[in-house]
Design an enzyme around this catalytic site. Structure first.
Site, PDB file in Angstrom:
ATOM      1  N   ILE A  30       0.792  -1.306   0.053  1.00 36.32           N
ATOM      2  CA  ILE A  30      -0.044  -0.006   0.225  1.00 36.32           C
ATOM      3  C   ILE A  30       0.841   0.976   0.093  1.00 36.32           C
ATOM      4  CG2 ILE A  30      -1.685   1.356   1.146  1.00 36.32           C
ATOM      5  CD1 ILE A  30      -2.404  -1.417   2.680  1.00 36.32           C
ATOM      6  N   SER A  31       2.173   1.167   0.722  1.00 35.53           N
ATOM      7  CA  SER A  31       2.729   2.487   0.900  1.00 35.53           C
ATOM      8  C   SER A  31       4.049   2.038   1.214  1.00 35.53           C
ATOM      9  CB  SER A  31       2.225   3.241   2.048  1.00 35.53           C
ATOM     10  OG  SER A  31       3.336   3.953   2.767  1.00 35.53           O
TER      11      SER A  31
ATOM     12  N   GLY B 167       7.253   4.010   2.906  1.00 28.44           N
ATOM     13  CA  GLY B 167       7.610   5.147   3.308  1.00 28.44           C
ATOM     14  C   GLY B 167       9.072   5.219   3.681  1.00 28.44           C
ATOM     15  N   LYS B 168       9.420   6.411   4.329  1.00 31.81           N
ATOM     16  CA  LYS B 168      10.962   6.256   4.875  1.00 31.81           C
ATOM     17  C   LYS B 168      11.183   5.444   5.857  1.00 31.81           C
ATOM     18  CE  LYS B 168      12.383  10.342   5.970  1.00 31.81           C
ATOM     19  NZ  LYS B 168      12.329  11.650   6.262  1.00 31.81           N
TER      20      LYS B 168
ATOM     21  N   VAL C  32       4.018  -0.760   4.099  1.00 31.75           N
ATOM     22  CA  VAL C  32       2.780  -1.293   4.646  1.00 31.75           C
ATOM     23  C   VAL C  32       2.134  -1.958   3.564  1.00 31.75           C
ATOM     24  CG1 VAL C  32       0.499  -0.525   5.233  1.00 31.75           C
ATOM     25  CG2 VAL C  32       2.390   0.878   5.767  1.00 31.75           C
TER      26      VAL C  32
ATOM     27  N   ASP D 160       2.526  13.610  15.468  1.00 36.67           N
ATOM     28  CA  ASP D 160       2.949  13.705  13.831  1.00 36.67           C
ATOM     29  C   ASP D 160       1.546  13.553  13.381  1.00 36.67           C
ATOM     30  OD1 ASP D 160       3.971  13.892  11.510  1.00 36.67           O
ATOM     31  OD2 ASP D 160       4.110  11.422  11.167  1.00 36.67           O
TER      32      ASP D 160
HETATM   33  P1  ADP Z   1       4.442   6.253   7.735  1.00 32.88           P
HETATM   34  O1  ADP Z   1       5.288   6.217   8.810  1.00 32.88           O
HETATM   35  O2  ADP Z   1       5.247   5.304   6.807  1.00 32.88           O
HETATM   36  O3  ADP Z   1       3.799   7.290   7.388  1.00 32.88           O
HETATM   37  P2  ADP Z   1       1.966   5.165   8.164  1.00 32.88           P
HETATM   38  O4  ADP Z   1       1.482   4.435   9.329  1.00 32.88           O
HETATM   39  O5  ADP Z   1       1.352   6.607   7.959  1.00 32.88           O
HETATM   40  O6  ADP Z   1       3.404   5.076   8.033  1.00 32.88           O
HETATM   41  O7  ADP Z   1       1.437   4.289   6.845  1.00 32.88           O
HETATM   42  C1  ADP Z   1       1.722   4.633   5.715  1.00 32.88           C
HETATM   43  C2  ADP Z   1       0.381   4.719   4.605  1.00 32.88           C
HETATM   44  O8  ADP Z   1      -0.170   3.208   4.910  1.00 32.88           O
HETATM   45  C3  ADP Z   1      -0.715   5.663   5.282  1.00 32.88           C
HETATM   46  O9  ADP Z   1      -0.556   6.929   4.781  1.00 32.88           O
HETATM   47  C4  ADP Z   1      -1.890   4.924   4.729  1.00 32.88           C
HETATM   48  O10 ADP Z   1      -2.094   5.220   3.476  1.00 32.88           O
HETATM   49  C5  ADP Z   1      -1.532   3.229   4.647  1.00 32.88           C
HETATM   50  N1  ADP Z   1      -1.801   2.626   5.866  1.00 32.88           N
HETATM   51  C6  ADP Z   1      -1.185   2.332   7.148  1.00 32.88           C
HETATM   52  N2  ADP Z   1      -2.013   1.821   7.811  1.00 32.88           N
HETATM   53  C7  ADP Z   1      -2.957   1.427   7.243  1.00 32.88           C
HETATM   54  C8  ADP Z   1      -4.484   0.927   7.727  1.00 32.88           C
HETATM   55  N3  ADP Z   1      -4.466   0.328   8.968  1.00 32.88           N
HETATM   56  N4  ADP Z   1      -5.327   0.737   6.836  1.00 32.88           N
HETATM   57  C9  ADP Z   1      -5.161   1.282   5.548  1.00 32.88           C
HETATM   58  N5  ADP Z   1      -4.050   2.073   5.339  1.00 32.88           N
HETATM   59  C10 ADP Z   1      -3.080   2.085   6.090  1.00 32.88           C
HETATM   60 MN    MN Z   2       2.340   8.297   8.172  1.00 36.79          MN
END
Ligand code: ADP
Ligand code: MN
Length: 496
Positions: free
Chosen positions: A238-239, A241-242, A246, A385
């Site tokens: 899904i993502s 990040g640094k 996910v 954050d």
């Molecule tokens: P980071 O520290 O990389 O920002 P996040 O917890 O914000 O980590 O997760 C990154 C992205 O993954 C989020 O912006 C969101 O789009 C997606 N994501 C994270 N957790 C969930 C979840 N439980 N359900 C759906 N999407 C999620």
């Molecule tokens: Mn985030």
């Protein structure tokens, strides 16, 4: 003239230009190879953890996976025998203790070494508790006679002929080689993946970054979750990040006794183990009293696990306070599994990406105000954050995510973090046209009830820092933090 005679001319004479071009050729060759065979060989398309597309570059992992596969088959057979044994009898005998794959929570000894029991909050510096090994250890069931082994081994060797012609099996087929099933299966696996790899090389290369982001150890962890049946399939990323990657996954069946229901869709947050990314996070965790005793003793790998652990504890607190957020499913080292916010593999949009009607925008604002207040008061937490990047819009409401860095308000920088959160929220909603939105100072007071009177940012921040300093001095003097900042009674909580 030299008394020992003239030196023979060296047979290979080589000009500098030749050496240079040779070196250049080598470099080019290497570069090409690297491009053609990236270090992490994984299948980019499709569900990436299934029995077929296993990365075969790590022998250890391959061996472990094969062992798990074997154990699972063994258990399936055991279950069949159990069923046959018990038949319709009223009294049944359980073969449970003979199983090889145990519910995911009761871990293999390999994991017990560095896996901490973290079910309690606030954190304790306890030694990890080792659960006694249970069940039966011997392998009474897989006795095979020598004869079987030899015959089977020869058969396996002969079956190598079925491998793709490009696959080099040497002159093994002509020899009296006896390959064990395990070795044969590993070879077969390798032959298949080689075949696929060479096929892929001719296709347009498209390597997902997600694969690169997960190291073999993590992949094994994920594979274990799938193998234990806790997760059905891991569908994709899904993502990235640094600091984390996910994934989306479909939940499987609950594997532990307490029968926690696994959500149909899960998000797997893998905290990255590349350490340098985390350096700038020190200030969040170093000063957190909850980690005071532990921080200095830990190696960086464990510190990363603490981020995952922190996220789990913070999410649990929020869940208990009824704040919409992902529900924790399981924490395993640096991998946190939680419920997925979204549907059918589509994650809910971040507030920054969604276009809300002015009515919804206003609704979202008041909901966030309420959540920030309860986060502060009931969970004793500051998000730290909070912004439109970490709020998702799902089911007509706002969900908070990404709380690994959240701290308690009495954290040495807790109030500064809160102020920053307030600024992000105020600015976002003021720009978004919510005229009712408080400014950052009003919001800060509404959340903390500290009633700081300063009417400009500089003075306001100075007062915040002064408060933090009082707290720090208290810690210095009394060896413990103040339980809370003095405020004038309970803040009026905004109620939807
Ligand atoms: P980071 O520290 O990389 O920002 P996040 O917890 O914000 O980590 O997760 C990154 C992205 O993954 C989020 O912006 C969101 O789009 C997606 N994501 C994270 N957790 C969930 C979840 N439980 N359900 C759906 N999407 C999620
Ligand atoms: Mn985030």
């Amino acid at each position: 003239q030299c008394p020992w005679g003239a030196p023979k001319p060296t047979s290979i004479s080589c000009s500098l230009a030749d050496v240079m071009s040779e070196q250049l050729a080598k470099e080019l060759q290497l570069e090409e190879e690297n491009a053609a065979f990236p270090e992490v060989v994984a299948v980019a398309e499709g569900p990436f953890i299934t029995g077929e597309n296993i990365d075969t570059s790590s022998d250890l992992m391959l061996a472990q996976m094969l062992q798990m596969e074997f154990d699972r088959e063994y258990d399936a057979q055991l279950r069949r025998e159990e069923k046959k044994f018990n038949g319709d009898s009223k009294v049944s005998i359980s073969f449970e203790n003979y199983r090889k794959v145990h519910p995911f929570d009761s871990d293999s000894s390999e994991d017990e070494v560095d896996w901490q029991d973290t079910r309690h909050d606030p954190y304790r510096a306890d030694k990890p508790t080792t659960t006694p090994k249970r069940g039966f250890i011997g392998k009474g069931k897989d006795i095979t006679t020598k004869h079987d082994e030899v015959v089977c081994g020869r058969k396996n060797t002969a079956r190598m002929e079925n491998f793709a012609p490009e696959f080099q099996v040497g002159d093994g087929i002509g020899m009296d080689l006896k390959l064990s099933n395990q070795v044969f299966n590993a070879l077969k696996q390798h032959a298949y993946s080689e075949e696929r790899r060479s096929a892929r090389l001719h296709e347009k290369k498209e390597h997902s970054t997600a694969e690169k982001a997960v190291d073999p150890k993590t992949r094994l962890l994920l594979y274990k979750m799938v193998n234990a049946g806790m997760l059905e399939t891991i569908t994709g990323c899904i993502s990235t990040g640094k600091e984390s990657v996910v994934f989306h996954a479909y939940g499987g069946k609950s594997t532990n006794e307490d029968d926690k229901v696994i959500p149909p869709e899960c998000a797997i947050k893998v905290f990255k183990t590349t350490l340098n990314e985390f350096k700038n996070r020190d200030k969040y965790i170093k000063d957190d009293y909850r980690f005071k005793d532990r921080f200095s003793k830990l190696n960086p790998r464990k510190i990363i696990r603490m981020w995952a652990e922190k996220e789990m504890h913070n999410l649990t607190r929020m869940q208990n306070a009824g704040i919409p957020c992902p529900q924790v499913v399981i924490l395993k080292k640096h991998v946190l599994v939680m419920s997925f916010i979204g549907q059918d593999q589509v994650p809910a949009p971040k507030l920054k990406d969604v276009k809300l009607s002015s009515e919804d925008m206003k609704k979202a604002y008041y909901q966030i105000l309420n959540m920030m207040q309860r986060l502060y008061k009931e969970c004793n937490l500051v998000h730290a954050d909070l912004s439109e990047y970490n709020m998702l819009w799902h089911d007509g409401k706002v969900w908070l995510i990404d709380v690994s860095q959240s701290v308690e308000p009495t954290h040495p920088h807790g109030l500064e973090f809160l102020f920053r959160d307030c600024r992000n929220v105020s600015q976002f909603f003021q720009k978004g046209g919510v005229t009712e939105a408080l400014n950052e100072r009003e919001l800060f007071n509404a959340v903390s009830n500290l009633n700081i009177a300063a009417d400009n940012e500089v003075d306001f921040q100075a007062e915040i820092e002064a408060l933090e300093k009082v707290n720090e001095d208290h810690v210095q003097k009394h060896g413990k933090k103040v339980s809370a900042f003095p405020s004038d009674g309970d803040p009026p909580i905004y109620d939807e």
